[in-house]
Design a protein around this motif. Sequence first.
Motif, PDB file in Angstrom:
ATOM      1  N   MET A 189       0.670  -1.209   0.296  1.00  0.00           N
ATOM      2  CA  MET A 189       0.019   0.031  -0.062  1.00  0.00           C
ATOM      3  C   MET A 189       0.865   1.094   0.011  1.00  0.00           C
ATOM      4  O   MET A 189       0.258   2.296  -0.056  1.00  0.00           O
ATOM      5  CB  MET A 189      -0.774   0.102   1.363  1.00  0.00           C
ATOM      6  CG  MET A 189      -1.476  -1.170   1.722  1.00  0.00           C
ATOM      7  SD  MET A 189      -2.960  -1.531   0.244  1.00  0.00           S
ATOM      8  CE  MET A 189      -4.055  -0.327   0.680  1.00  0.00           C
ATOM      9  N   ILE A 277      -7.273  -1.434  -3.891  1.00  0.00           N
ATOM     10  CA  ILE A 277      -6.328  -2.301  -3.157  1.00  0.00           C
ATOM     11  C   ILE A 277      -5.668  -3.370  -4.032  1.00  0.00           C
ATOM     12  O   ILE A 277      -6.645  -3.838  -4.867  1.00  0.00           O
ATOM     13  CB  ILE A 277      -7.493  -2.980  -1.770  1.00  0.00           C
ATOM     14  CG1 ILE A 277      -7.985  -2.251  -1.282  1.00  0.00           C
ATOM     15  CG2 ILE A 277      -6.342  -3.901  -1.082  1.00  0.00           C
ATOM     16  CD1 ILE A 277      -9.121  -2.670  -0.094  1.00  0.00           C
ATOM     17  N   GLN A 284      -7.380  -7.992   2.617  1.00  0.00           N
ATOM     18  CA  GLN A 284      -7.792  -6.749   2.755  1.00  0.00           C
ATOM     19  C   GLN A 284      -9.055  -6.444   1.860  1.00  0.00           C
ATOM     20  O   GLN A 284     -10.147  -5.888   2.092  1.00  0.00           O
ATOM     21  CB  GLN A 284      -6.802  -5.864   2.708  1.00  0.00           C
ATOM     22  CG  GLN A 284      -6.920  -4.442   3.137  1.00  0.00           C
ATOM     23  CD  GLN A 284      -6.032  -3.496   3.018  1.00  0.00           C
ATOM     24  OE1 GLN A 284      -6.130  -2.362   2.750  1.00  0.00           O
ATOM     25  NE2 GLN A 284      -4.687  -3.789   2.570  1.00  0.00           N
TER      26      GLN A 284
END
Length: 353
Positions: A189, A277, A284
């Motif tokens: 991320m 994502i 996630q």
Amino acid sequence: MEFLSLNTLPATDELLHGILKQVSRSFYLTLNVLPVGVRDQMGLSYLFARAADTIADTDLIDRAQRLKYLNQFRAQFTTAGIDWNAIREIQTALIPHQKDSGESILLQRLEDCFKLYEACSVGDQERIRWLMEVLPRGMEMDLTRFPGESSSQLTALSTLDELDRYTYYVAGCVGEFWTRMVCAHRQTMANWNVPEMSAIGVRFGKGLQLTNIVKDIGRDLQNGRCYVPESLLAEAGLKPADLLIEASLPRFRPVLDQLIGLAMDHLDQGWIYTMAIPVSEIRQRLACMWPILLAGETLKRVAVAPDLLNPAVNIKAPRSVVYRAVALTTLTCANAFVATTYWDSLRKQIGPA
């Protein structure tokens, strides 16, 4: 950028998971889908949020005292050290009044929760501290904005702006917190624009909270709380008290449709968030897909419910639908095409605002 796990020893990790199992086995099972590196921080944050909610909702204690203990609890995240006497005062005052065993256990284990907080990294403490400064404002708003406890003391929010502020406090801020936490701990991320994605995460949280508001409207009205703004009701020629009459539902439908449309707009942003994502972050993705899909299934039922204003009615997606959504997304490894097809189908069934 910080890519470290919670600074705990295995025994501390066992302590956190033991508390979570005692307080909410269903949340504990859901927590396990989260990726390693953020799981424990999210679990601890959940315990603190639920503790604050328990303090605010203990209606056997008068509002002034609940506000006092809520502020006393929140102060633990802003002072240099934990005031253990203040924690014990909260426990002594509230534990005898708990009807729910999970909430009673949580308050009994509150000191352990703060010890876990002290074991967190400096960065995680800062993120949890921020959340616990913002989130309790929604609980404080409930206590001060809605002074009654029954339908005879019904009070409504005034405007859409006020509703928007409330949904930010109780859920939107969680989307912002989530973004900050995963970007700090998940290497994949690292390229996210944190301010931009936090703003989208806020919309995600607001959509989930608006879903809760429309599905629980009957019960909230009986508890003296009308989250539907008076300005919207006035456009339909309604007053908050009219919603206590189940026969008012046809006149209320245009307002309901507007709120459902607003919730769907927020959830659409949540879907954009989810699809952003990385594909490798399957856990996630699933953790974000599931609440959006189940919110959509709930809104689909709210939109056509003939007894929405009946406080005895609990509108939610049946377990078979929950299992289907979980199985479909899990077995396809959170595949974007499969999940988005499901979401688009729900969107069409709910219809335009």
